[in-house]
Design a protein around this motif. Structure first.
Motif, PDB file in Angstrom:
ATOM      1  N   ALA A  29       0.855  -1.198   0.000  1.00 56.75           N
ATOM      2  CA  ALA A  29       0.000   0.000   0.000  1.00 56.75           C
ATOM      3  C   ALA A  29       0.880   1.234   0.000  1.00 56.75           C
ATOM      4  O   ALA A  29       1.956   1.236   0.604  1.00 56.75           O
ATOM      5  CB  ALA A  29      -0.936   0.027   1.199  1.00 56.75           C
ATOM      6  N   THR A  30       0.417   2.278  -0.689  1.00 57.53           N
ATOM      7  CA  THR A  30       1.121   3.556  -0.684  1.00 57.53           C
ATOM      8  C   THR A  30       0.094   4.689  -0.642  1.00 57.53           C
ATOM      9  O   THR A  30      -1.072   4.522  -1.001  1.00 57.53           O
ATOM     10  CB  THR A  30       1.999   3.765  -1.936  1.00 57.53           C
ATOM     11  N   THR A  31       0.593   5.857  -0.227  1.00 61.20           N
ATOM     12  CA  THR A  31      -0.165   7.076  -0.383  1.00 61.20           C
ATOM     13  C   THR A  31      -0.529   7.265  -1.861  1.00 61.20           C
ATOM     14  O   THR A  31       0.271   6.889  -2.727  1.00 61.20           O
ATOM     15  CB  THR A  31       0.653   8.278   0.127  1.00 61.20           C
ATOM     16  N   PRO A  32      -1.706   7.756  -2.206  1.00 64.82           N
ATOM     17  CA  PRO A  32      -2.706   8.390  -1.353  1.00 64.82           C
ATOM     18  C   PRO A  32      -3.741   7.449  -0.742  1.00 64.82           C
ATOM     19  O   PRO A  32      -4.626   7.914  -0.044  1.00 64.82           O
ATOM     20  CB  PRO A  32      -3.393   9.368  -2.316  1.00 64.82           C
ATOM     21  N   ASP A  33      -3.648   6.129  -1.007  1.00 68.39           N
ATOM     22  CA  ASP A  33      -4.552   5.221  -0.323  1.00 68.39           C
ATOM     23  C   ASP A  33      -4.265   5.230   1.172  1.00 68.39           C
ATOM     24  O   ASP A  33      -3.167   5.596   1.609  1.00 68.39           O
ATOM     25  CB  ASP A  33      -4.408   3.801  -0.892  1.00 68.39           C
ATOM     26  N   PRO A  87     -11.216   9.024  -5.146  1.00 66.97           N
ATOM     27  CA  PRO A  87     -10.713   8.752  -6.511  1.00 66.97           C
ATOM     28  C   PRO A  87     -10.047   9.947  -7.176  1.00 66.97           C
ATOM     29  O   PRO A  87      -9.217   9.766  -8.079  1.00 66.97           O
ATOM     30  CB  PRO A  87     -11.969   8.316  -7.264  1.00 66.97           C
ATOM     31  N   ARG A  88     -10.354  11.173  -6.755  1.00 65.49           N
ATOM     32  CA  ARG A  88      -9.725  12.343  -7.363  1.00 65.49           C
ATOM     33  C   ARG A  88      -8.226  12.378  -7.095  1.00 65.49           C
ATOM     34  O   ARG A  88      -7.464  12.953  -7.877  1.00 65.49           O
ATOM     35  CB  ARG A  88     -10.414  13.615  -6.861  1.00 65.49           C
ATOM     36  N   TYR A  89      -7.795  11.779  -5.977  1.00 65.96           N
ATOM     37  CA  TYR A  89      -6.364  11.725  -5.693  1.00 65.96           C
ATOM     38  C   TYR A  89      -5.625  10.743  -6.601  1.00 65.96           C
ATOM     39  O   TYR A  89      -4.404  10.801  -6.702  1.00 65.96           O
ATOM     40  CB  TYR A  89      -6.126  11.324  -4.239  1.00 65.96           C
ATOM     41  N   ARG A  90      -6.340   9.836  -7.245  1.00 65.79           N
ATOM     42  CA  ARG A  90      -5.700   8.856  -8.124  1.00 65.79           C
ATOM     43  C   ARG A  90      -5.499   9.385  -9.545  1.00 65.79           C
ATOM     44  O   ARG A  90      -4.961   8.686 -10.387  1.00 65.79           O
ATOM     45  CB  ARG A  90      -6.522   7.569  -8.151  1.00 65.79           C
ATOM     46  N   SER A  91      -5.937  10.603  -9.793  1.00 61.64           N
ATOM     47  CA  SER A  91      -5.713  11.226 -11.095  1.00 61.64           C
ATOM     48  C   SER A  91      -4.243  11.592 -11.236  1.00 61.64           C
ATOM     49  O   SER A  91      -3.476  11.608 -10.258  1.00 61.64           O
ATOM     50  CB  SER A  91      -6.571  12.483 -11.225  1.00 61.64           C
ATOM     51  N   THR A  92      -3.833  11.898 -12.455  1.00 64.80           N
ATOM     52  CA  THR A  92      -2.448  12.307 -12.687  1.00 64.80           C
ATOM     53  C   THR A  92      -2.095  13.533 -11.860  1.00 64.80           C
ATOM     54  O   THR A  92      -1.019  13.604 -11.245  1.00 64.80           O
ATOM     55  CB  THR A  92      -2.226  12.598 -14.187  1.00 64.80           C
ATOM     56  N   ALA A  93      -3.008  14.505 -11.815  1.00 66.85           N
ATOM     57  CA  ALA A  93      -2.759  15.717 -11.029  1.00 66.85           C
ATOM     58  C   ALA A  93      -2.703  15.403  -9.543  1.00 66.85           C
ATOM     59  O   ALA A  93      -1.878  15.957  -8.803  1.00 66.85           O
ATOM     60  CB  ALA A  93      -3.849  16.750 -11.314  1.00 66.85           C
ATOM     61  N   GLY A  94      -3.586  14.520  -9.082  1.00 66.51           N
ATOM     62  CA  GLY A  94      -3.605  14.166  -7.670  1.00 66.51           C
ATOM     63  C   GLY A  94      -2.335  13.450  -7.243  1.00 66.51           C
ATOM     64  O   GLY A  94      -1.739  13.770  -6.198  1.00 66.51           O
ATOM     65  N   LEU A  95      -1.880  12.494  -8.047  1.00 68.14           N
ATOM     66  CA  LEU A  95      -0.674  11.741  -7.710  1.00 68.14           C
ATOM     67  C   LEU A  95       0.564  12.627  -7.732  1.00 68.14           C
ATOM     68  O   LEU A  95       1.528  12.391  -6.996  1.00 68.14           O
ATOM     69  CB  LEU A  95      -0.510  10.558  -8.657  1.00 68.14           C
ATOM     70  N   ALA A  96       0.545  13.666  -8.560  1.00 68.52           N
ATOM     71  CA  ALA A  96       1.680  14.596  -8.582  1.00 68.52           C
ATOM     72  C   ALA A  96       1.827  15.320  -7.256  1.00 68.52           C
ATOM     73  O   ALA A  96       2.939  15.731  -6.880  1.00 68.52           O
ATOM     74  CB  ALA A  96       1.505  15.605  -9.718  1.00 68.52           C
ATOM     75  N   VAL A  97       0.730  15.448  -6.511  1.00 64.74           N
ATOM     76  CA  VAL A  97       0.749  16.178  -5.243  1.00 64.74           C
ATOM     77  C   VAL A  97       0.894  15.244  -4.052  1.00 64.74           C
ATOM     78  O   VAL A  97       1.583  15.562  -3.079  1.00 64.74           O
ATOM     79  CB  VAL A  97      -0.544  17.019  -5.101  1.00 64.74           C
ATOM     80  N   VAL A  98       0.269  14.046  -4.104  1.00 64.88           N
ATOM     81  CA  VAL A  98       0.239  13.179  -2.928  1.00 64.88           C
ATOM     82  C   VAL A  98       0.627  11.729  -3.216  1.00 64.88           C
ATOM     83  O   VAL A  98       0.485  10.866  -2.359  1.00 64.88           O
ATOM     84  CB  VAL A  98      -1.156  13.202  -2.251  1.00 64.88           C
ATOM     85  N   GLY A  99       1.097  11.433  -4.410  1.00 65.41           N
ATOM     86  CA  GLY A  99       1.568  10.089  -4.701  1.00 65.41           C
ATOM     87  C   GLY A  99       2.893   9.812  -4.010  1.00 65.41           C
ATOM     88  O   GLY A  99       3.526  10.708  -3.436  1.00 65.41           O
ATOM     89  N   PRO A 100       3.364   8.565  -4.027  1.00 65.48           N
ATOM     90  CA  PRO A 100       4.604   8.234  -3.318  1.00 65.48           C
ATOM     91  C   PRO A 100       5.812   9.027  -3.801  1.00 65.48           C
ATOM     92  O   PRO A 100       6.679   9.395  -3.004  1.00 65.48           O
ATOM     93  CB  PRO A 100       4.763   6.726  -3.575  1.00 65.48           C
ATOM     94  N   ARG A 101       5.873   9.342  -5.110  1.00 62.81           N
ATOM     95  CA  ARG A 101       7.018  10.102  -5.605  1.00 62.81           C
ATOM     96  C   ARG A 101       7.002  11.546  -5.099  1.00 62.81           C
ATOM     97  O   ARG A 101       8.061  12.176  -4.991  1.00 62.81           O
ATOM     98  CB  ARG A 101       7.075  10.046  -7.125  1.00 62.81           C
TER      99      ARG A 101
END
Length: 371
Positions: free
Chosen positions: A292-296, A329-343
């Motif tokens: 599991a990783t952020t943003p989950d 689900p909005r956090y799983r978008s490309t824009a969302g992952l750019a802000v809160v994804g693991p990278r």
């Protein structure tokens, strides 16, 4: 229309601890602050997001700082309302509603206390559906809503109003002020209209927190498994059952950072899980395989009681269950992952949904530490 009284606070606190994914501060402290405010000023009206007028002025409130500091220097309700009033003085407009920035931990309860003292309703919603450590990591950022002007206040009565170029600068500048305020400050920010809020925030998250808490209490009373109750409410997955065998923690730059090792017990005996946290749990790796990783949401609870355990409260020897649950689900978008994804947190890992990782349906995702 409904109201929050003292009777709902315990359930909301349990649920907020679960949704906080280790962060957001101690919800028990928030419950005490909200209870005091309700006893003094009366019940708080809760408004559904769909019922908020388009021209309403929503001013969310939150505490900023390391949760470990907040446990020793309790957030001040007076400082929170001072921040709201300082923002109103700067903008010339007074708040008609308040709201939680995050539904995790103490952050879910402080807006209830502020609403009681200010005499305004609180919205049944928040800006994350969980907790995250930085100001720009909210859904309204994805919709172009600015964090500033924002106001900060401390227990000595100091106030600071910041006008920032963008939300990342708001985080950096506010964090520096927060450190000077003793690594704990109260804030009013992300002012928005009802029309702006509707597509940009998470609706009914206060109700979800309350339902989570009620489900855990009901399971305890019925002598059934409270972990099952949590998993069912969140459409989540059991990731690991284990005992905490090693902890490395530090407070750095206003954040509580943690590396925890869990050794498996029962069905997970012989396995090992590592959790990396920055206020909130960000990455869980089982035997060198990401689960599991952020943003989950990565949630740690007491295996017997279902009681959520915050990052700062996790202790050696604790028997815990780790749960993974899908984020908004909005956090799983490309824009969302750019802000809160693991990278975004410096981990060389690509996000994969927890439901696929838990069922073994995701591609290879070897665990990598911070770059």
């Amino acid at each position: 229309m409904r109201c929050i009284t003292e009777d709902q606070l315990e359930d909301i606190a349990i649920g907020a601890g679960i949704l906080g994914t280790g962060g957001g501060g101690d919800p028990g402290l928030g419950m005490l602050i909200a209870r005091t405010a309700i006893r003094q000023y009366g019940p708080v009206q809760v408004v559904e997001l769909s019922d908020v007028p388009d021209d309403a002025l929503i001013v969310p409130v939150v505490a900023m700082g390391a949760p470990t500091v907040a446990n020793e220097k309790l957030p001040s309700l007076e400082a929170m309302t001072l921040a709201v009033k300082a923002l109103a003085s700067r903008t010339g407009a007074s708040a008609t509603h308040t709201m939680a920035i995050e539904i995790g931990g103490i952050a879910a309860l402080l807006p209830i206390a502020a609403a009681a003292e200010l005499g305004i309703p609180v919205i049944d919603g928040d800006m994350m559906g969980r907790a995250f450590p930085e100001l720009q990591m909210v859904l309204p950022s994805l919709f172009g809503i600015p964090a500033s002007p924002l106001a900060m206040a401390d227990e000595w009565g100091n106030t600071v109003v910041l006008e920032c170029r963008d939300n990342r600068h708001a985080e950096r500048l506010a964090r520096a002020v927060c450190v000077e305020m003793g690594s704990s400050a109260l804030m009013a920010l992300y002012s928005m209209s009802g029309a702006q809020a509707r597509p940009a925030v998470v609706s009914q998250s206060l109700l979800l927190a309350e339902r989570l808490g009620a489900a855990v209490r009901a399971a305890r009373a019925a002598h059934t498994d409270p972990v099952d109750a949590i998993v069912g409410q969140l459409r989540g997955h059991r990731l690991f059952l284990g005992k905490v065998t090693d902890l490395v923690r530090r407070t750095e730059g206003g954040f509580a950072r943690l590396e925890a090792r869990l050794d498996g017990v029962a069905a997970d005996e012989g396995a090992m899980l590592r959790i990396s946290s920055q206020n909130e749990h960000l990455v869980a790796v089982r035997d060198e395989r990401v689960v599991a990783t952020t943003p989950d949401l990565i949630i740690v609870v007491d295996s017997q009681t279902g009681e959520p355990i915050t990052t700062e409260a996790l202790r050696y020897g604790a028997r815990v269950t780790v749960i993974g649950a899908p984020c908004d689900p909005r956090y799983r978008s490309t824009a969302g992952l750019a802000v809160v994804g693991p990278r975004a947190f410096g981990y060389a890992i690509d996000f994969q949904p927890v439901e696929l990782l838990a069922l073994g349906l995701a591609g290879d995702a070897p665990g990598q530490g911070p770059r």
